[in-house]
Structure formats: structure tokens, C-alpha cells
Write a protein that holds these residues in place. Structure first.
Motif, PDB file in Angstrom:
ATOM      1  N   TRP A  45       0.937  -1.194   0.206  1.00 45.27           N
ATOM      2  CA  TRP A  45       0.080  -0.052  -0.082  1.00 45.27           C
ATOM      3  C   TRP A  45       1.073   1.202   0.017  1.00 45.27           C
ATOM      4  CZ3 TRP A  45      -1.562  -2.476   5.069  1.00 45.27           C
ATOM      5  CH2 TRP A  45      -0.913  -2.034   6.239  1.00 45.27           C
ATOM      6  N   ARG A 105      -4.988   4.628 -11.754  1.00 41.24           N
ATOM      7  CA  ARG A 105      -5.937   3.799 -11.394  1.00 41.24           C
ATOM      8  C   ARG A 105      -6.698   3.313 -12.811  1.00 41.24           C
ATOM      9  NH1 ARG A 105      -8.461   8.189  -8.843  1.00 41.24           N
ATOM     10  NH2 ARG A 105      -8.453   6.983  -6.773  1.00 41.24           N
ATOM     11  N   VAL A 110      -4.316  -1.687 -10.317  1.00 37.67           N
ATOM     12  CA  VAL A 110      -5.213  -1.525  -9.182  1.00 37.67           C
ATOM     13  C   VAL A 110      -4.705  -0.660  -8.339  1.00 37.67           C
ATOM     14  CG1 VAL A 110      -5.624  -3.134  -7.094  1.00 37.67           C
ATOM     15  CG2 VAL A 110      -5.649  -4.383  -9.382  1.00 37.67           C
ATOM     16  N   GLN A 142      -6.713   0.422  -4.797  1.00 36.52           N
ATOM     17  CA  GLN A 142      -7.801   0.065  -3.898  1.00 36.52           C
ATOM     18  C   GLN A 142      -7.769   1.170  -2.681  1.00 36.52           C
ATOM     19  OE1 GLN A 142     -10.156  -2.550  -3.414  1.00 36.52           O
ATOM     20  NE2 GLN A 142     -10.763  -0.925  -1.885  1.00 36.52           N
ATOM     21  N   TYR A 191      -3.647   3.326  -0.054  1.00 31.32           N
ATOM     22  CA  TYR A 191      -4.187   3.010  -1.393  1.00 31.32           C
ATOM     23  C   TYR A 191      -3.301   1.590  -1.461  1.00 31.32           C
ATOM     24  CZ  TYR A 191      -5.974   7.521  -2.479  1.00 31.32           C
ATOM     25  OH  TYR A 191      -6.486   8.876  -2.653  1.00 31.32           O
ATOM     26  N   GLY A 207     -12.059  -4.850   0.827  1.00 27.49           N
ATOM     27  CA  GLY A 207     -11.022  -4.247   0.121  1.00 27.49           C
ATOM     28  C   GLY A 207     -10.464  -3.032   0.762  1.00 27.49           C
ATOM     29  N   ASP A 208     -11.408  -2.265   1.367  1.00 25.41           N
ATOM     30  CA  ASP A 208     -11.086  -1.009   2.145  1.00 25.41           C
ATOM     31  C   ASP A 208     -10.540  -1.096   3.512  1.00 25.41           C
ATOM     32  OD1 ASP A 208     -13.309  -1.673   3.252  1.00 25.41           O
ATOM     33  OD2 ASP A 208     -14.584   0.383   3.111  1.00 25.41           O
ATOM     34  N   ARG A 230      -7.189  -7.297   0.799  1.00 28.06           N
ATOM     35  CA  ARG A 230      -7.836  -7.554  -0.270  1.00 28.06           C
ATOM     36  C   ARG A 230      -7.815  -6.399  -1.242  1.00 28.06           C
ATOM     37  NH1 ARG A 230     -13.809 -10.122  -0.545  1.00 28.06           N
ATOM     38  NH2 ARG A 230     -14.321 -10.404  -2.693  1.00 28.06           N
ATOM     39  N   LYS A 231      -7.258  -6.337  -2.316  1.00 29.74           N
ATOM     40  CA  LYS A 231      -7.167  -5.571  -3.377  1.00 29.74           C
ATOM     41  C   LYS A 231      -7.901  -5.649  -4.586  1.00 29.74           C
ATOM     42  CE  LYS A 231      -2.761  -6.081  -2.551  1.00 29.74           C
ATOM     43  NZ  LYS A 231      -1.179  -5.846  -2.595  1.00 29.74           N
ATOM     44  N   GLY A 232      -9.322  -5.194  -4.680  1.00 36.51           N
ATOM     45  CA  GLY A 232     -10.130  -5.624  -5.859  1.00 36.51           C
ATOM     46  C   GLY A 232     -10.162  -6.978  -5.850  1.00 36.51           C
TER      47      GLY A 232
END
Length: 376
Positions: free
Chosen positions: A46, A63, A67, A69, A95, A188-189, A207-209
Motif C-alpha cells: 500500500w 487507476r 489496481v 484500492q 491505497y 478491500g477498504d 484484499r485489493k479488488g
């Protein structure tokens, strides 16, 4: 023999950022890397808004094809006890990225340097005022940006197999099938950070997408696999991650800033990023220190009257000013300061205030540290 002003060993975020920051310096720059890009680089991955600002990243542009996120929440816990969920508001505090994409994006935007990929560094030697690599490339300044096992670090008398305390990590990142995504409770967030009960490391679920990253890092490598297997099973039992994970977990290593003893400069030589051992002591995060060390190195190189250790020491001083003076603590333990390593740790990890204000915002996001801005 090809002649350059600066040779950078390592095309990851540190190396590419240094070359990018020197793009208008008039210097001839060479980037060498043993890998081809895009490369398989597993990482929790991130970047904070501070990193994006320092890199002058256009997030909308990024973006479109990669990816990115947004992160607005964190789940923090100690293994074996309930986690705490913290909401940081509507604006992203970080992100999620995939390193295979992020590293390639940063390297591709460097148009002013010559790039030699898929080329291992087999030999480094000093000849007069120049460093020579593989009897093919030479320059008065050699920069090590090749991660923990960077061959340039060995030129400074340190590197793999040294006495320094090394953090070892194992992780996996994969694209979930629709069935796996449906059976994955991780959001994801909201990255999940789970501290080991002995506080010598932590695990994560991110989780990223459609991609999922799971890993664990610790000081004591011989117990790493046992801790990882127990954590993965616990997450499966809770339904946080799919029951059918692919392949084996990949390992890597790095040094924490307060525990590292690698010298940063010598005559005609300089280390940045993980090659210098700059990962944040409280979190193990290395991307922001890599980016900032590259920017500080670029500023030093621009101002240096020559490539002597004396001229390059400005970089070492800048690192100390930015990250603090290194100190080797007497007791082992890497993530948390000594006052936390008591019977109160379990209670602190159940506190919304502590997990948000201290663990997340201070140790992992470094929100109290403004973005680094240097002339590039």
C-alpha cells in the motif's frame, strides 16, 4: 566499456525514483536489474497519500490501468482475541497497489536513463575513481537499490549473512475466482493486521479488488512457518479467507531501520531503500522509506562537488534527520516499544483509541510525518 555518471543496481521503487529525480540533472544514468519487468514481486503493498505526493503521482491516471484500492478502515487485533474495527472517514488514508504493476509504472516513466534488465551483477570492482560492473559498465558513483540482498551492500562490508537482526516474511498474492471472492469476508477498504501474541511480528490479510494478499513477518525465522500456518488456519476457520489457497507462500527478508548497522555511504558508493536497511521499525513498511531515501540521495548527488565519502555524507545526515538516529535496543523485539511488551498489550490491542491513533495512524501510516518535498 560503457561510461555513466551514476549506476543504479536495482530497478524497484528506490532505484527508479532516484533515476526519475535526477532526470533533469544532465547526468548519464544506468539502471541494472537481474529481473525483467513486470516482475513477480509479492508485497502487502500500500502507498499513502504522502508517498503519492512525493512521487507526483497522478492517481486518476494510475487507476485507469492498475489496481488502486482506496483504504478507509483498518481491522487490528492480536491473534486469538477479537479484532477492533476502526473507520478513518470518507477520504482514503492509503491505497492498495500490486507491486508488479506499481514497480513497472515507476520504472517505465523514467525515460532519461538507460535500462539494462535481465542482467545479474556478477562482478563489481573499483578501478581508480570508477566502479566497474561485469567488465562492461563504469561510473564514479554506484548506488545500491537492490533490496536486502543487494550486491552493492557487500561492497560496504555488510549484506547477506551479517550479524544484523533480519525480519523474515512469507506471503502469497493471487487473483480470486468468483467463488473464492464470495467466500472471503475480508473487505478491500479494510486491511487486517494481526499481531503475534509474543509481539515479535504480525500477519495481515489485504484484499485489493479481486486480488488477495496474505502474509506474516517475524524476527525469528525458524518459527515463521509454524506461526504462518496457525494464522492461516485461524483465518480459514473464521471465514476471513477462502479455504482453498493456491501454491506456496514466497519468502523475503529486510532490515528494520533501528536495528540495521549498514553504512550508507563511502567513496563513490551509496545505499538506498531496503539495501540500506530503512524499513520502518514499528511496521516493517519499506515503500515510503525507499521513495524518500531516493529523493534525499538525488538531492545529495545534485549538490555534491565530487563523489567522495565526505561529499556524500550529506545523504547520511539527511537520512538521520528524516528517520532519526539509529540505535540498537538491548532487548529483542521489533514491532512495539518496550513499554507495550507487558501484560497490558492484550488490552491495548482491544482499544479503539490505541489501535487507531497509535498502531494505524502513527506506526503504519505515519500521518504525523509530512510528505517529503525536495527539488527534482
Amino acid at each position: 566499456m560503457e561510461h555513466y555518471d551514476v549506476m543504479i543496481v536495482g530497478g524497484g521503487p528506490a532505484g527508479s525514483t532516484l533515476a526519475w529525480a535526477l532526470r533533469n540533472s544532465g547526468k548519464r544514468i544506468l539502471i541494472l536489474d537481474k529481473a525483467d519487468f513486470p516482475r513477480d514481486k509479492t508485497c502487502a503493498g500500500w502507498v499513502t497519500p504522502a508517498v503519492a505526493e512525493s512521487l507526483q503521482l497522478d492517481l486518476d491516471d494510475y487507476r485507469r490501468d492498475h489496481v488502486l484500492q482506496p483504504i478507509t478502515r483498518f481491522r487490528i487485533g492480536m491473534m486469538g482475541q477479537p479484532a477492533v474495527d476502526n473507520d478513518h472517514g470518507d477520504n482514503p488514508v492509503s491505497y492498495g497497489i500490486r507491486r508488479c504493476e506499481f514497480d513497472t509504472y515507476l520504472l517505465d516513466r523514467v525515460e532519461s536513463a538507460n535500462k539494462v534488465l535481465k542482467t545479474p551483477v556478477k562482478d563489481i570492482r573499483r578501478d581508480g575513481g570508477n566502479w566497474i560492473i561485469n567488465d562492461t559498465y563504469q561510473a564514479p558513483l554506484l548506488v545500491g537499490a537492490g533490496g536486502h540482498f543487494c550486491p552493492v551492500a557487500r561492497q560496504l562490508g555488510d549484506g547477506p549473512g551479517s550479524h544484523e537482526t533480519v525480519v523474515a516474511a512469507k506471503e502469497v498474492e493471487f487473483e480470486m475466482t468468483p467463488e473464492q471472492a464470495e467466500n472471503c469476508a475480508a473487505s478491500g477498504d479494510q486491511p487486517e493486521l494481526w499481531f503475534c501474541r509474543d509481539l515479535k511480528g504480525y500477519a495481515w490479510v489485504f484484499r485489493k479488488g479481486s486480488f488477495l494478499n496474505i502474509g506474516l513477518g517475524r524476527e525469528d525465522n525458524h518459527k515463521l512457518t509454524d506461526h504462518l500456518e496457525a494464522f492461516v488456519q485461524e483465518m480459514k476457520d473464521q471465514g476471513r479467507i477462502p479455504a482453498d489457497l493456491p501454491g506456496r507462500f514466497k519468502g523475503h527478508a529486510y532490515l528494520l531501520y533501528a536495528h540495521a548497522e549498514r553504512p550508507l555511504v563511502d567513496d563513490g558508493i551509496l545505499l538506498i531503500g531496503d539495501a540500506a536497511g530503512l524499513a520502518y521499525t514499528q511496521s516493517g513498511e519499506g515503500i515510503r522509506p525507499a521513495i524518500e531515501s531516493a529523493l534525499l540521495a538525488a538531492e545529495t548527488i545534485r549538490r555534491a562537488s565530487d563523489m567522495s565519502a565526505q561529499s556524500l555524507q550529506r545523504y547520511g545526515d539527511a537520512i538521520a534527520d528524516r528517520f532519526g538516529r539509529r540505535a540498537m535496543p538491548e532487548q529483542e523485539g521489533w514491532q512495539l516499544p518496550g513499554w507495550v511488551k507487558t501484560s497490558v498489550a492484550s488490552g491495548l490491542m482491544r482499544s479503539h483509541w490505541f489501535t487507531r491513533k497509535v498502531v494505524t495512524e502513527k506506526w503504519f501510516l505515519h500521518q504525523d510525518v509530512p510528505p517529503l518535498k525536495v527539488a527534482v
